[in-house]
Design an enzyme around this catalytic site. Structure first.
Site, PDB file in Angstrom:
ATOM      1  N   LYS A  22      65.385 -28.709   8.451  1.00 57.79           N
ATOM      2  CA  LYS A  22      64.403 -28.475   7.379  1.00 57.79           C
ATOM      3  C   LYS A  22      64.647 -27.109   6.737  1.00 57.79           C
ATOM      4  O   LYS A  22      64.697 -26.990   5.525  1.00 57.79           O
ATOM      5  CB  LYS A  22      62.983 -28.511   7.966  1.00 57.79           C
ATOM      6  CG  LYS A  22      61.927 -27.966   7.039  1.00 57.79           C
ATOM      7  CD  LYS A  22      60.537 -28.042   7.628  1.00 57.79           C
ATOM      8  CE  LYS A  22      60.107 -26.842   8.430  1.00 57.79           C
ATOM      9  NZ  LYS A  22      59.833 -25.623   7.642  1.00 57.79           N
ATOM     10  N   ASN A  23      64.812 -26.098   7.581  1.00 57.15           N
ATOM     11  CA  ASN A  23      64.871 -24.736   7.039  1.00 57.15           C
ATOM     12  C   ASN A  23      66.163 -24.414   6.301  1.00 57.15           C
ATOM     13  O   ASN A  23      66.240 -23.393   5.626  1.00 57.15           O
ATOM     14  CB  ASN A  23      64.634 -23.712   8.155  1.00 57.15           C
ATOM     15  CG  ASN A  23      63.163 -23.655   8.545  1.00 57.15           C
ATOM     16  OD1 ASN A  23      62.324 -24.304   7.925  1.00 57.15           O
ATOM     17  ND2 ASN A  23      62.851 -22.898   9.581  1.00 57.15           N
ATOM     18  N   ARG A  93      54.840 -22.166   1.724  1.00 53.12           N
ATOM     19  CA  ARG A  93      55.257 -20.813   1.359  1.00 53.12           C
ATOM     20  C   ARG A  93      56.707 -20.744   0.910  1.00 53.12           C
ATOM     21  O   ARG A  93      57.080 -19.889   0.119  1.00 53.12           O
ATOM     22  CB  ARG A  93      55.055 -19.883   2.549  1.00 53.12           C
ATOM     23  CG  ARG A  93      53.610 -19.688   2.938  1.00 53.12           C
ATOM     24  CD  ARG A  93      53.528 -18.687   4.043  1.00 53.12           C
ATOM     25  NE  ARG A  93      54.303 -17.501   3.705  1.00 53.12           N
ATOM     26  CZ  ARG A  93      53.851 -16.519   2.953  1.00 53.12           C
ATOM     27  NH1 ARG A  93      52.632 -16.538   2.491  1.00 53.12           N
ATOM     28  NH2 ARG A  93      54.619 -15.486   2.664  1.00 53.12           N
ATOM     29  N   CYS A 117      48.650 -17.423   5.744  1.00 54.61           N
ATOM     30  CA  CYS A 117      49.295 -18.418   6.575  1.00 54.61           C
ATOM     31  C   CYS A 117      48.556 -18.487   7.890  1.00 54.61           C
ATOM     32  O   CYS A 117      47.859 -17.544   8.272  1.00 54.61           O
ATOM     33  CB  CYS A 117      50.741 -17.987   6.738  1.00 54.61           C
ATOM     34  SG  CYS A 117      51.492 -18.372   8.257  1.00 54.61           S
ATOM     35  N   ARG A 122      51.985 -12.939   5.785  1.00 54.90           N
ATOM     36  CA  ARG A 122      53.416 -13.176   5.536  1.00 54.90           C
ATOM     37  C   ARG A 122      53.727 -12.626   4.143  1.00 54.90           C
ATOM     38  O   ARG A 122      53.743 -13.354   3.159  1.00 54.90           O
ATOM     39  CB  ARG A 122      53.745 -14.662   5.655  1.00 54.90           C
ATOM     40  CG  ARG A 122      53.687 -15.128   7.096  1.00 54.90           C
ATOM     41  CD  ARG A 122      53.956 -16.596   7.236  1.00 54.90           C
ATOM     42  NE  ARG A 122      55.365 -16.939   7.131  1.00 54.90           N
ATOM     43  CZ  ARG A 122      55.818 -18.171   7.326  1.00 54.90           C
ATOM     44  NH1 ARG A 122      55.003 -19.145   7.635  1.00 54.90           N
ATOM     45  NH2 ARG A 122      57.116 -18.435   7.223  1.00 54.90           N
ATOM     46  N   ILE A 124      55.610 -10.921   0.783  1.00 53.35           N
ATOM     47  CA  ILE A 124      56.841 -11.290   0.066  1.00 53.35           C
ATOM     48  C   ILE A 124      57.467 -10.074  -0.605  1.00 53.35           C
ATOM     49  O   ILE A 124      58.272 -10.202  -1.513  1.00 53.35           O
ATOM     50  CB  ILE A 124      56.566 -12.394  -0.986  1.00 53.35           C
ATOM     51  CG1 ILE A 124      55.374 -11.992  -1.867  1.00 53.35           C
ATOM     52  CG2 ILE A 124      56.354 -13.751  -0.364  1.00 53.35           C
ATOM     53  CD1 ILE A 124      55.420 -12.627  -3.220  1.00 53.35           C
ATOM     54  N   ASP A 125      57.047  -8.869  -0.141  1.00 58.34           N
ATOM     55  CA  ASP A 125      57.542  -7.646  -0.775  1.00 58.34           C
ATOM     56  C   ASP A 125      59.073  -7.551  -0.776  1.00 58.34           C
ATOM     57  O   ASP A 125      59.672  -7.052  -1.728  1.00 58.34           O
ATOM     58  CB  ASP A 125      56.928  -6.419  -0.064  1.00 58.34           C
ATOM     59  CG  ASP A 125      57.173  -6.439   1.436  1.00 58.34           C
ATOM     60  OD1 ASP A 125      56.991  -7.511   2.055  1.00 58.34           O
ATOM     61  OD2 ASP A 125      57.549  -5.391   1.999  1.00 58.34           O
ATOM     62  N   LEU A 126      59.709  -8.058   0.269  1.00 59.07           N
ATOM     63  CA  LEU A 126      61.170  -7.925   0.344  1.00 59.07           C
ATOM     64  C   LEU A 126      61.870  -8.831  -0.673  1.00 59.07           C
ATOM     65  O   LEU A 126      62.924  -8.477  -1.209  1.00 59.07           O
ATOM     66  CB  LEU A 126      61.660  -8.231   1.765  1.00 59.07           C
ATOM     67  CG  LEU A 126      61.068  -7.329   2.862  1.00 59.07           C
ATOM     68  CD1 LEU A 126      61.563  -7.747   4.236  1.00 59.07           C
ATOM     69  CD2 LEU A 126      61.415  -5.864   2.594  1.00 59.07           C
ATOM     70  N   ASP A 307      60.482 -19.745  16.142  1.00 59.92           N
ATOM     71  CA  ASP A 307      60.095 -21.146  15.957  1.00 59.92           C
ATOM     72  C   ASP A 307      60.179 -21.974  17.251  1.00 59.92           C
ATOM     73  O   ASP A 307      59.818 -23.158  17.246  1.00 59.92           O
ATOM     74  CB  ASP A 307      60.971 -21.798  14.870  1.00 59.92           C
ATOM     75  CG  ASP A 307      60.563 -21.360  13.470  1.00 59.92           C
ATOM     76  OD1 ASP A 307      59.512 -20.699  13.327  1.00 59.92           O
ATOM     77  OD2 ASP A 307      61.295 -21.671  12.517  1.00 59.92           O
ATOM     78  N   ARG A 399      55.217 -31.964   8.820  1.00 62.07           N
ATOM     79  CA  ARG A 399      55.910 -31.062   7.888  1.00 62.07           C
ATOM     80  C   ARG A 399      57.338 -30.819   8.340  1.00 62.07           C
ATOM     81  O   ARG A 399      58.210 -30.584   7.512  1.00 62.07           O
ATOM     82  CB  ARG A 399      55.195 -29.706   7.835  1.00 62.07           C
ATOM     83  CG  ARG A 399      53.910 -29.710   7.054  1.00 62.07           C
ATOM     84  CD  ARG A 399      53.394 -28.305   6.921  1.00 62.07           C
ATOM     85  NE  ARG A 399      54.505 -27.413   6.588  1.00 62.07           N
ATOM     86  CZ  ARG A 399      54.577 -26.129   6.928  1.00 62.07           C
ATOM     87  NH1 ARG A 399      53.593 -25.564   7.580  1.00 62.07           N
ATOM     88  NH2 ARG A 399      55.621 -25.395   6.600  1.00 62.07           N
TER      89      ARG A 399
HETATM   90  C1  UD1 Z   1      61.646 -18.513   7.941  1.00 62.29           C
HETATM   91  C2  UD1 Z   1      61.416 -19.918   8.472  1.00 62.29           C
HETATM   92  C3  UD1 Z   1      60.342 -19.914   9.553  1.00 62.29           C
HETATM   93  C4  UD1 Z   1      60.691 -18.894  10.644  1.00 62.29           C
HETATM   94  C5  UD1 Z   1      60.986 -17.531  10.038  1.00 62.29           C
HETATM   95  C6  UD1 Z   1      61.500 -16.538  11.062  1.00 62.29           C
HETATM   96  C7  UD1 Z   1      61.907 -21.288   6.550  1.00 62.29           C
HETATM   97  C8  UD1 Z   1      61.391 -22.202   5.501  1.00 62.29           C
HETATM   98  N1  UD1 Z   1      61.000 -20.759   7.381  1.00 62.29           N
HETATM   99  O1  UD1 Z   1      60.422 -18.096   7.341  1.00 62.29           O
HETATM  100  O2  UD1 Z   1      60.279 -21.222  10.118  1.00 62.29           O
HETATM  101  O3  UD1 Z   1      59.613 -18.787  11.543  1.00 62.29           O
HETATM  102  O4  UD1 Z   1      62.003 -17.643   9.017  1.00 62.29           O
HETATM  103  O5  UD1 Z   1      62.673 -17.005  11.649  1.00 62.29           O
HETATM  104  O6  UD1 Z   1      63.088 -21.081   6.679  1.00 62.29           O
HETATM  105  N2  UD1 Z   1      58.502 -10.221   5.927  1.00 62.29           N
HETATM  106  C9  UD1 Z   1      58.016  -9.140   5.221  1.00 62.29           C
HETATM  107  N3  UD1 Z   1      58.202  -9.130   3.860  1.00 62.29           N
HETATM  108  C10 UD1 Z   1      58.829 -10.140   3.193  1.00 62.29           C
HETATM  109  C11 UD1 Z   1      59.318 -11.237   3.952  1.00 62.29           C
HETATM  110  C12 UD1 Z   1      59.124 -11.242   5.319  1.00 62.29           C
HETATM  111  O7  UD1 Z   1      57.451  -8.203   5.786  1.00 62.29           O
HETATM  112  O8  UD1 Z   1      58.965 -10.058   1.969  1.00 62.29           O
HETATM  113  C13 UD1 Z   1      58.319 -10.260   7.414  1.00 62.29           C
HETATM  114  C14 UD1 Z   1      57.479 -11.428   7.888  1.00 62.29           C
HETATM  115  O9  UD1 Z   1      56.101 -11.157   7.821  1.00 62.29           O
HETATM  116  C15 UD1 Z   1      57.991 -11.607   9.301  1.00 62.29           C
HETATM  117  C16 UD1 Z   1      59.468 -11.229   9.208  1.00 62.29           C
HETATM  118  O10 UD1 Z   1      59.588 -10.498   7.989  1.00 62.29           O
HETATM  119  O11 UD1 Z   1      57.345 -10.725  10.180  1.00 62.29           O
HETATM  120  C17 UD1 Z   1      60.428 -12.402   9.162  1.00 62.29           C
HETATM  121  O12 UD1 Z   1      59.999 -13.339   8.190  1.00 62.29           O
HETATM  122  P1  UD1 Z   1      61.019 -14.228   7.374  1.00 62.29           P
HETATM  123  O13 UD1 Z   1      62.326 -14.242   8.082  1.00 62.29           O
HETATM  124  O14 UD1 Z   1      61.009 -13.798   5.944  1.00 62.29           O
HETATM  125  O15 UD1 Z   1      60.348 -15.656   7.463  1.00 62.29           O
HETATM  126  P2  UD1 Z   1      60.418 -16.817   6.401  1.00 62.29           P
HETATM  127  O16 UD1 Z   1      61.691 -16.757   5.638  1.00 62.29           O
HETATM  128  O17 UD1 Z   1      59.144 -16.876   5.635  1.00 62.29           O
END
Ligand code: UD1
Length: 423
Positions: A22-23, A93, A117, A122, A124-126, A307, A399
């Protein structure tokens, strides 16, 4: 609504095929937005609610899709909107994945802010920082991210992620492949799903160096092509099935996998007392039912995945002693614990660590799914619980797990899906 009714106590045995990931499907599907011409044929795409939701979003944008037998045909020649609306984004998301490719191809994108969430903040700043490094101007107004670039074309830049993010790395990659000039991404996520995205983008005509590592270098291309591509297996589904064998004292083989991608998880199964054997494309696990308590810490790849954390906690309820399960990715991802305790587990939470006191005799009752992997942990617990367990709100599980009850029943479980009304 659907619930799973699990009559516990059956030992699992036999062999089963892993589904597509899925991911990795989600960023690949998003990346098809990058090609102006032609039709993509994507194989091994799992038939899941998240995939349907995501293709609905792409359809809204104007993409044409056809899905059958795990093959998705997709063409984005005639997009009619560059706006991803709240109604679709709030369902998932990962919808944020359309930001990078739309911005790169059209110089403009509007994406509704994804909400909170079930397991904590969670941000999205990055994602936004990466787009800005490539020359985008971002404003956030009325609940939308509005991203645009002067002159319509992103420019290569140097992106450093202060923490590892799968989604932000994917978005940065999809933006950089059509940017002018060279982009570097340091501290990139190295998850197999990102490696697959790199391979996909390279097959479309991108130049990417460092695939599979945390340092990526991308040379922007003028245009990219539609291709045929086979998606990788779902390492989390495979790990969950192996955990189902381990918790029931069973013996199963999961086919269609790449064991190399699951080293950290397989190592933990061995430490827990299971016998694990691998070939190039299969994993066999045998458990004698006696499990050794085994600590895990969830961290970015190649460490143990967050996960799989919830499933590991369920497994450790049957281990002979106390284990510590720490999540360094999502510190609050513990919604499954009160529900596991309702089944008779003895688990405490201290900050971002679960302390599991095993072995506990679990006994069936009604439990509530709260998110995808939490639901998987409840199903695992139900497999070993005495009597009948009912896992409610199973749409969370749908999902991310393709035909999970059919797969588990093939291996000897006794699970039925039934309708119910919530009061
Ligand atoms: C993806 C996976 C999810 C998995 C996660 C971590 C998908 C669709 N989902 O989620 O199943 O649990 O990776 O392996 O692939 N963060 C920030 N700012 C950002 C983005 C992330 O601070 O802009 C933080 C998050 O809060 C978290 C960490 O970075 O603590 C890792 O998150 P991230 O790897 O981005 O997770 P997703 O890509 O959302």
């Amino acid at each position: 609504m659907d619930k799973l009714v699990i009559r516990g106590g059956h030992r699992l045995s036999g062999s089963i095929n892993a589904s597509g990931s899925k991911n990795s499907s989600l960023p690949i599907i998003a990346a098809t937005l990058l090609a102006g011409d032609g039709t993509f044929t994507l194989h091994n795409i799992p038939d899941l609610r998240d995939i349907t939701t995501f293709t609905q979003l792409l359809n809204y944008l104007g993409t044409e899709t056809a899905f059958s037998d795990n093959t998705l045909q997709i063409s984005s020649q005639n997009l009619k909107s560059l706006q991803a609306p709240y109604e679709l984004v709030k369902k998932m998301r990962a919808s944020i994945y359309v930001l990078g490719p739309m911005l790169a191809r059209f110089g403009h994108a509007r994406v509704s802010l994804p909400g909170g969430c079930a397991f904590g903040p969670r941000p999205i700043d990055l994602h936004l920082m990466a787009m800005e490094k490539l020359g985008a101007t971002i404003t956030i107004e009325t609940g939308f991210i509005d991203a645009s670039v002067k002159g319509g074309k992103l420019r290569g830049g140097d992106i450093h992620f202060p923490l590892s993010s799968v989604g932000a790395t994917g978005n940065a990659l999809m933006a950089a492949v059509l940017a002018e000039g060279k982009t570097t991404i340091s501290n990139a996520a190295a998850e197999p799903e990102i490696e697959t995205l790199c391979k996909f983008l390279i097959a479309m005509g991108s130049t990417i160096r460092g695939t599979g590592t945390t340092e990526l270098e991308i040379e922007g291309a003028k245009s990219l092509n539609a291709i045929d591509f086979r998606n990788v297996f779902d390492r989390i589904e495979a790990g969950t099935l192996l955990a189902a064998a381990a918790i029931t004292g069973g013996e199963i083989t999961v086919n269609g996998v790449e064991p190399e991608q699951m080293k950290s998880v397989l190592k933990k199964f061995v430490q827990a007392g299971c016998i694990v054997e691998t070939t190039l494309n299969s994993i066999s696990l045998k458990s004698h039912g006696k499990l050794t308590p085994t600590d895990v810490t969830a961290k970015p790849y190649p460490s143990f995945p967050t996960d799989m954390q919830a499933q590991w906690i369920a497994l450790m309820t049957q281990a002979d002693g106390t284990s510590h399960i720490t999540d360094k990715v999502y510190h609050e991802r513990f919604n499954h614990i009160p529900e596991l305790n309702r089944l008779g587990a003895h688990i405490e939470i201290r900050k971002n660590q679960a302390i599991v006191h095993g072995p506990q005799l679990l006994s069936g009752t009604k439990v509530m799914s709260t998110d995808l992997r939490a639901s998987a942990s409840l199903v695992l617990a139900g497999l070993v619980a005495k009597g009948t367990s009912e896992v409610l709100r199973v749409y969370h599980l749908d999902r991310g797990y393709e035909k999970i009850e059919t797969k588990l029943n093939t291996l000897g479980a006794d699970i039925s899906r039934e309708k119910y009304n919530e009061f």
